[in-house]
Design an enzyme around this catalytic site. Sequence first.
Site, mmCIF file in Angstrom:
data_model
loop_
_atom_site.group_PDB
_atom_site.id
_atom_site.type_symbol
_atom_site.label_atom_id
_atom_site.label_comp_id
_atom_site.label_asym_id
_atom_site.label_seq_id
_atom_site.Cartn_x
_atom_site.Cartn_y
_atom_site.Cartn_z
ATOM 1 N N GLY A 1 20.664 -15.375 -15.918
ATOM 2 C CA GLY A 1 20.285 -14.257 -15.073
ATOM 3 C C GLY A 1 20.932 -14.356 -13.706
ATOM 4 O O GLY A 1 21.442 -15.412 -13.312
ATOM 5 N N CYS A 2 20.890 -13.263 -12.956
ATOM 6 C CA CYS A 2 21.582 -13.205 -11.669
ATOM 7 C C CYS A 2 20.903 -14.070 -10.610
ATOM 8 O O CYS A 2 21.548 -14.945 -10.004
ATOM 9 C CB CYS A 2 21.734 -11.769 -11.198
ATOM 10 S SG CYS A 2 20.197 -10.808 -11.189
#
Length: 322
Positions: A131-132
Amino acid sequence: MNKIKTAIIGAAGYTGGELLRILVNHPSCDLVCVHSNSQKGKKVTDVHPDLIGDCNLVFTDEVPTTGLDAVFLGLPHGETKGFLEANPFSEETVLIDLSTDFRDESNGFVYGLPEVNSEKIKSAKKIANPGCFATGIQLALAPAISKGWVNSPVQISGITGSTGAGKKLSETSHFSYRTGNMSVYKLFTHQHLKEIKQTFRQLNEEFDSELLFVPYRGNFSRGIWVTAYFPFEGTEEEAVNAYKEFYKDAAFTHVSDRDIDLKQAVNTNKCILHVQKEAGQLVIYSAIDNLLKGASGQAVQNFNLAFGLDEKTGLNLKSIAF
Protein backbone atom coordinates in the site's frame (compact mmCIF):
# COMPACT_ATOMS: atom_id res chain seq x y z
CA MET A 1 14.76 -11.09 -25.35
CA ASN A 2 11.17 -11.25 -26.58
CA LYS A 3 8.90 -8.57 -25.20
CA ILE A 4 6.80 -9.53 -22.17
CA LYS A 5 3.14 -10.00 -23.11
CA THR A 6 1.25 -8.07 -20.46
CA ALA A 7 -2.33 -7.32 -19.39
CA ILE A 8 -3.71 -4.72 -16.99
CA ILE A 9 -6.91 -5.70 -15.16
CA GLY A 10 -8.86 -2.70 -13.91
CA ALA A 11 -7.08 -0.10 -16.03
CA ALA A 12 -9.59 2.74 -15.90
CA GLY A 13 -8.72 4.13 -12.45
CA TYR A 14 -5.83 6.23 -11.21
CA THR A 15 -3.41 3.35 -10.60
CA GLY A 16 -4.48 1.64 -13.83
CA GLY A 17 -3.88 4.85 -15.73
CA GLU A 18 -0.42 5.22 -14.19
CA LEU A 19 0.40 1.64 -15.17
CA LEU A 20 -0.65 2.42 -18.73
CA ARG A 21 1.52 5.56 -18.86
CA ILE A 22 4.56 3.59 -17.70
CA LEU A 23 4.04 0.39 -19.67
CA VAL A 24 3.25 1.92 -23.08
CA ASN A 25 6.82 3.26 -23.00
CA HIS A 26 8.47 0.31 -21.24
CA PRO A 27 11.07 -1.14 -23.64
CA SER A 28 10.46 -4.76 -22.58
CA CYS A 29 6.67 -4.72 -22.35
CA ASP A 30 4.15 -5.68 -25.03
CA LEU A 31 0.83 -4.43 -23.66
CA VAL A 32 -1.75 -6.71 -25.28
CA CYS A 33 -4.85 -6.42 -23.06
CA VAL A 34 -6.38 -3.51 -21.16
CA HIS A 35 -9.33 -4.58 -19.03
CA SER A 36 -12.22 -2.61 -17.55
CA ASN A 37 -15.79 -3.73 -16.88
CA SER A 38 -17.09 -0.17 -16.66
CA GLN A 39 -15.34 1.14 -19.79
CA LYS A 40 -15.47 -1.88 -22.10
CA GLY A 41 -15.60 -0.98 -25.79
CA LYS A 42 -14.14 2.49 -25.26
CA LYS A 43 -10.76 3.55 -26.52
CA VAL A 44 -8.12 3.93 -23.82
CA THR A 45 -7.71 7.55 -24.93
CA ASP A 46 -11.40 8.24 -24.24
CA VAL A 47 -10.74 7.53 -20.56
CA HIS A 48 -7.09 8.62 -20.33
CA PRO A 49 -6.96 11.39 -22.95
CA ASP A 50 -3.34 12.28 -22.15
CA LEU A 51 -2.34 8.99 -23.82
CA ILE A 52 -3.37 10.20 -27.29
CA GLY A 53 -0.62 9.20 -29.69
CA ASP A 54 0.78 6.64 -27.21
CA CYS A 55 -1.90 3.93 -27.02
CA ASN A 56 -4.44 2.64 -29.56
CA LEU A 57 -5.90 -0.13 -27.41
CA VAL A 58 -9.58 -0.55 -26.52
CA PHE A 59 -10.89 -1.56 -23.10
CA THR A 60 -12.30 -5.07 -22.89
CA ASP A 61 -14.05 -7.12 -20.21
CA GLU A 62 -12.67 -10.36 -21.69
CA VAL A 63 -9.24 -11.52 -20.56
CA PRO A 64 -7.17 -14.30 -22.15
CA THR A 65 -5.97 -16.73 -19.49
CA THR A 66 -3.22 -18.16 -21.72
CA GLY A 67 -0.44 -16.54 -23.68
CA LEU A 68 0.24 -13.84 -21.09
CA ASP A 69 3.59 -13.47 -19.35
CA ALA A 70 2.45 -10.87 -16.80
CA VAL A 71 -0.83 -9.59 -15.40
CA PHE A 72 -1.22 -6.47 -13.28
CA LEU A 73 -4.34 -6.59 -11.10
CA GLY A 74 -5.72 -3.14 -10.32
CA LEU A 75 -9.15 -4.14 -9.05
CA PRO A 76 -10.87 -2.67 -5.98
CA HIS A 77 -9.90 -4.20 -2.64
CA GLY A 78 -11.67 -7.49 -2.06
CA GLU A 79 -12.32 -8.28 -5.73
CA THR A 80 -9.03 -9.86 -6.80
CA LYS A 81 -9.59 -13.27 -5.20
CA GLY A 82 -12.89 -13.74 -6.99
CA PHE A 83 -11.45 -12.54 -10.29
CA LEU A 84 -8.57 -15.04 -10.12
CA GLU A 85 -10.96 -17.87 -9.29
CA ALA A 86 -13.01 -17.00 -12.37
CA ASN A 87 -9.92 -16.46 -14.53
CA PRO A 88 -7.28 -19.11 -13.72
CA PHE A 89 -4.07 -17.92 -15.37
CA SER A 90 -1.16 -20.19 -16.21
CA GLU A 91 1.17 -20.99 -13.31
CA GLU A 92 3.95 -19.41 -15.38
CA THR A 93 2.17 -16.06 -15.60
CA VAL A 94 3.54 -13.47 -13.18
CA LEU A 95 0.68 -11.88 -11.21
CA ILE A 96 1.18 -8.49 -9.57
CA ASP A 97 -1.75 -7.48 -7.37
CA LEU A 98 -2.15 -3.85 -6.29
CA SER A 99 -5.05 -4.51 -3.88
CA THR A 100 -4.94 -5.50 -0.21
CA ASP A 101 -6.16 -9.04 -0.93
CA PHE A 102 -2.86 -10.92 -0.68
CA ARG A 103 -0.57 -8.62 1.30
CA ASP A 104 -0.66 -11.16 4.14
CA GLU A 105 1.33 -13.40 1.74
CA SER A 106 -1.52 -15.91 1.48
CA ASN A 107 -2.10 -18.08 -1.62
CA GLY A 108 1.61 -18.13 -2.45
CA PHE A 109 2.00 -14.36 -2.85
CA VAL A 110 5.26 -12.62 -1.92
CA TYR A 111 5.05 -9.16 -0.36
CA GLY A 112 6.51 -6.80 -2.95
CA LEU A 113 8.62 -4.31 -1.00
CA PRO A 114 11.87 -4.46 -3.01
CA GLU A 115 14.05 -2.84 -0.36
CA VAL A 116 13.27 -5.78 1.95
CA ASN A 117 12.20 -8.69 -0.29
CA SER A 118 14.09 -8.25 -3.57
CA GLU A 119 15.52 -11.79 -3.63
CA LYS A 120 12.10 -13.37 -3.06
CA ILE A 121 10.53 -11.11 -5.69
CA LYS A 122 13.09 -12.18 -8.30
CA SER A 123 11.79 -15.75 -8.23
CA ALA A 124 8.13 -15.02 -7.46
CA LYS A 125 5.17 -15.71 -9.73
CA LYS A 126 2.71 -13.98 -7.42
CA ILE A 127 3.53 -10.56 -5.97
CA ALA A 128 1.40 -8.48 -3.61
CA ASN A 129 2.23 -4.81 -4.15
CA PRO A 130 2.41 -2.77 -0.90
CA GLY A 131 0.00 0.00 0.00
CA CYS A 132 0.98 3.64 -0.43
CA PHE A 133 1.11 4.72 3.23
CA ALA A 134 2.61 1.31 4.04
CA THR A 135 5.48 1.97 1.63
CA GLY A 136 6.28 5.42 3.01
CA ILE A 137 6.14 4.24 6.64
CA GLN A 138 8.04 0.99 6.16
CA LEU A 139 10.88 2.68 4.31
CA ALA A 140 11.02 5.36 7.01
CA LEU A 141 11.40 2.84 9.82
CA ALA A 142 12.82 -0.42 8.39
CA PRO A 143 16.50 0.33 9.20
CA ALA A 144 15.63 1.31 12.78
CA ILE A 145 13.46 -1.79 13.25
CA SER A 146 16.20 -4.07 11.93
CA LYS A 147 18.67 -2.50 14.39
CA GLY A 148 16.32 -3.07 17.32
CA TRP A 149 16.17 0.63 18.13
CA VAL A 150 12.38 0.76 18.48
CA ASN A 151 11.23 -0.42 21.91
CA SER A 152 8.38 1.99 22.62
CA PRO A 153 5.36 3.36 20.75
CA VAL A 154 6.25 5.07 17.48
CA GLN A 155 4.59 8.38 16.68
CA ILE A 156 3.69 8.56 12.97
CA SER A 157 1.80 11.14 10.96
CA GLY A 158 1.20 11.03 7.23
CA ILE A 159 -0.57 13.22 4.72
CA THR A 160 -1.74 12.01 1.31
CA GLY A 161 -2.98 13.66 -1.85
CA SER A 162 -6.55 13.27 -3.09
CA THR A 163 -5.62 10.63 -5.69
CA GLY A 164 -5.00 8.29 -2.76
CA ALA A 165 -8.79 8.07 -2.37
CA GLY A 166 -9.19 6.62 -5.87
CA LYS A 167 -11.03 7.89 -8.95
CA LYS A 168 -14.55 7.20 -7.71
CA LEU A 169 -15.98 10.42 -6.30
CA SER A 170 -16.78 10.69 -2.61
CA GLU A 171 -17.66 13.59 -0.32
CA THR A 172 -14.09 13.96 0.98
CA SER A 173 -12.51 13.87 -2.49
CA HIS A 174 -14.57 16.76 -3.91
CA PHE A 175 -12.46 19.78 -4.87
CA SER A 176 -14.65 22.01 -2.72
CA TYR A 177 -13.95 19.78 0.31
CA ARG A 178 -10.23 19.26 -0.23
CA THR A 179 -9.06 22.71 -1.28
CA GLY A 180 -7.84 24.84 1.63
CA ASN A 181 -8.69 21.96 3.98
CA MET A 182 -7.19 19.10 6.00
CA SER A 183 -8.81 16.28 7.95
CA VAL A 184 -7.91 13.13 9.86
CA TYR A 185 -9.31 9.71 9.03
CA LYS A 186 -8.92 6.17 10.41
CA LEU A 187 -7.05 7.38 13.50
CA PHE A 188 -4.71 4.58 14.74
CA THR A 189 -6.72 2.02 12.70
CA HIS A 190 -5.53 2.44 9.11
CA GLN A 191 -5.70 -0.80 7.10
CA HIS A 192 -2.02 -0.56 6.09
CA LEU A 193 -0.86 -1.07 9.69
CA LYS A 194 -1.34 -4.83 9.34
CA GLU A 195 1.11 -5.21 6.47
CA ILE A 196 3.56 -2.77 8.09
CA LYS A 197 3.71 -4.83 11.29
CA GLN A 198 4.10 -8.00 9.23
CA THR A 199 7.24 -6.61 7.57
CA PHE A 200 8.65 -5.24 10.83
CA ARG A 201 8.30 -8.64 12.52
CA GLN A 202 10.11 -10.24 9.58
CA LEU A 203 12.93 -7.73 10.03
CA ASN A 204 13.02 -8.20 13.80
CA GLU A 205 11.19 -11.08 15.49
CA GLU A 206 11.16 -9.19 18.79
CA PHE A 207 9.38 -6.13 17.42
CA ASP A 208 6.18 -5.53 19.39
CA SER A 209 5.80 -1.74 19.62
CA GLU A 210 2.64 0.19 18.92
CA LEU A 211 2.45 2.24 15.73
CA LEU A 212 0.41 5.34 16.56
CA PHE A 213 -0.45 6.47 13.06
CA VAL A 214 -2.43 9.62 12.31
CA PRO A 215 -3.37 9.79 8.56
CA TYR A 216 -4.40 13.12 7.03
CA ARG A 217 -6.20 14.02 3.82
CA GLY A 218 -4.20 16.72 2.05
CA ASN A 219 -5.34 19.51 -0.25
CA PHE A 220 -3.06 18.46 -3.12
CA SER A 221 -3.49 15.81 -5.80
CA ARG A 222 -0.54 13.45 -5.38
CA GLY A 223 2.24 12.58 -2.99
CA ILE A 224 2.66 11.27 0.57
CA TRP A 225 4.65 12.85 3.38
CA VAL A 226 5.37 10.77 6.49
CA THR A 227 6.96 11.90 9.76
CA ALA A 228 7.93 9.18 12.26
CA TYR A 229 9.82 9.47 15.54
CA PHE A 230 10.75 7.49 18.65
CA PRO A 231 13.19 7.78 21.59
CA PHE A 232 16.80 7.17 20.53
CA GLU A 233 19.94 7.07 22.67
CA GLY A 234 22.48 6.97 19.83
CA THR A 235 23.88 9.85 17.80
CA GLU A 236 22.47 11.37 14.64
CA GLU A 237 25.62 10.35 12.77
CA GLU A 238 25.16 6.73 13.85
CA ALA A 239 21.56 6.75 12.63
CA VAL A 240 22.30 8.40 9.29
CA ASN A 241 25.13 5.94 8.60
CA ALA A 242 22.88 2.99 9.46
CA TYR A 243 20.17 4.25 7.10
CA LYS A 244 22.63 4.78 4.25
CA GLU A 245 24.08 1.32 4.78
CA PHE A 246 20.62 -0.30 4.80
CA TYR A 247 19.68 1.37 1.50
CA LYS A 248 23.08 1.31 -0.20
CA ASP A 249 21.86 -1.09 -2.91
CA ALA A 250 18.32 0.31 -3.20
CA ALA A 251 17.50 1.52 -6.69
CA PHE A 252 14.97 4.16 -5.64
CA THR A 253 15.30 4.85 -1.90
CA HIS A 254 17.71 7.63 -1.02
CA VAL A 255 18.83 9.19 2.27
CA SER A 256 19.35 12.93 1.94
CA ASP A 257 21.73 14.90 4.16
CA ARG A 258 19.64 18.01 3.51
CA ASP A 259 16.05 18.82 4.44
CA ILE A 260 13.66 17.38 1.88
CA ASP A 261 10.32 18.38 0.37
CA LEU A 262 7.47 16.49 -1.24
CA LYS A 263 8.03 17.77 -4.78
CA GLN A 264 11.39 15.98 -4.90
CA ALA A 265 9.49 12.68 -4.95
CA VAL A 266 6.35 13.55 -6.95
CA ASN A 267 6.41 12.18 -10.52
CA THR A 268 9.16 9.72 -9.56
CA ASN A 269 9.43 6.18 -8.22
CA LYS A 270 11.72 7.40 -5.43
CA CYS A 271 11.38 7.36 -1.69
CA ILE A 272 13.44 10.21 -0.29
CA LEU A 273 14.34 10.10 3.41
CA HIS A 274 15.87 12.55 5.85
CA VAL A 275 17.03 11.49 9.32
CA GLN A 276 17.78 13.74 12.28
CA LYS A 277 17.93 13.62 16.07
CA GLU A 278 16.16 16.24 18.13
CA ALA A 279 15.13 16.33 21.82
CA GLY A 280 16.16 12.72 22.35
CA GLN A 281 14.03 11.52 19.43
CA LEU A 282 15.12 10.03 16.14
CA VAL A 283 12.95 11.76 13.53
CA ILE A 284 12.57 10.40 9.99
CA TYR A 285 10.86 12.19 7.12
CA SER A 286 9.73 10.11 4.15
CA ALA A 287 8.42 11.42 0.80
CA ILE A 288 6.94 9.35 -2.03
CA ASP A 289 4.50 9.72 -4.91
CA ASN A 290 1.42 7.74 -3.82
CA LEU A 291 0.58 6.69 -7.41
CA LEU A 292 4.14 5.69 -8.34
CA LYS A 293 6.37 4.36 -5.54
CA GLY A 294 3.15 3.95 -3.55
CA ALA A 295 1.38 1.95 -6.27
CA SER A 296 2.00 1.62 -10.02
CA GLY A 297 5.68 2.55 -10.15
CA GLN A 298 6.53 0.03 -7.45
CA ALA A 299 4.42 -2.57 -9.27
CA VAL A 300 6.56 -2.04 -12.39
CA GLN A 301 9.69 -2.18 -10.23
CA ASN A 302 8.48 -5.61 -9.06
CA PHE A 303 7.74 -6.57 -12.68
CA ASN A 304 11.32 -5.68 -13.59
CA LEU A 305 12.73 -7.77 -10.75
CA ALA A 306 10.52 -10.77 -11.58
CA PHE A 307 11.70 -10.77 -15.20
CA GLY A 308 15.40 -10.20 -14.50
CA LEU A 309 15.43 -6.62 -15.79
CA ASP A 310 17.21 -3.63 -14.30
CA GLU A 311 14.91 -2.28 -11.57
CA LYS A 312 14.89 1.17 -13.14
CA THR A 313 13.71 0.04 -16.58
CA GLY A 314 10.86 2.26 -17.73
CA LEU A 315 10.89 4.23 -14.46
CA ASN A 316 13.08 7.24 -15.21
CA LEU A 317 10.05 9.48 -14.90
CA LYS A 318 11.03 12.86 -13.47
CA SER A 319 10.52 15.68 -15.96
CA ILE A 320 9.50 18.70 -13.89
CA ALA A 321 10.58 20.29 -10.60
CA PHE A 322 7.69 22.71 -10.04
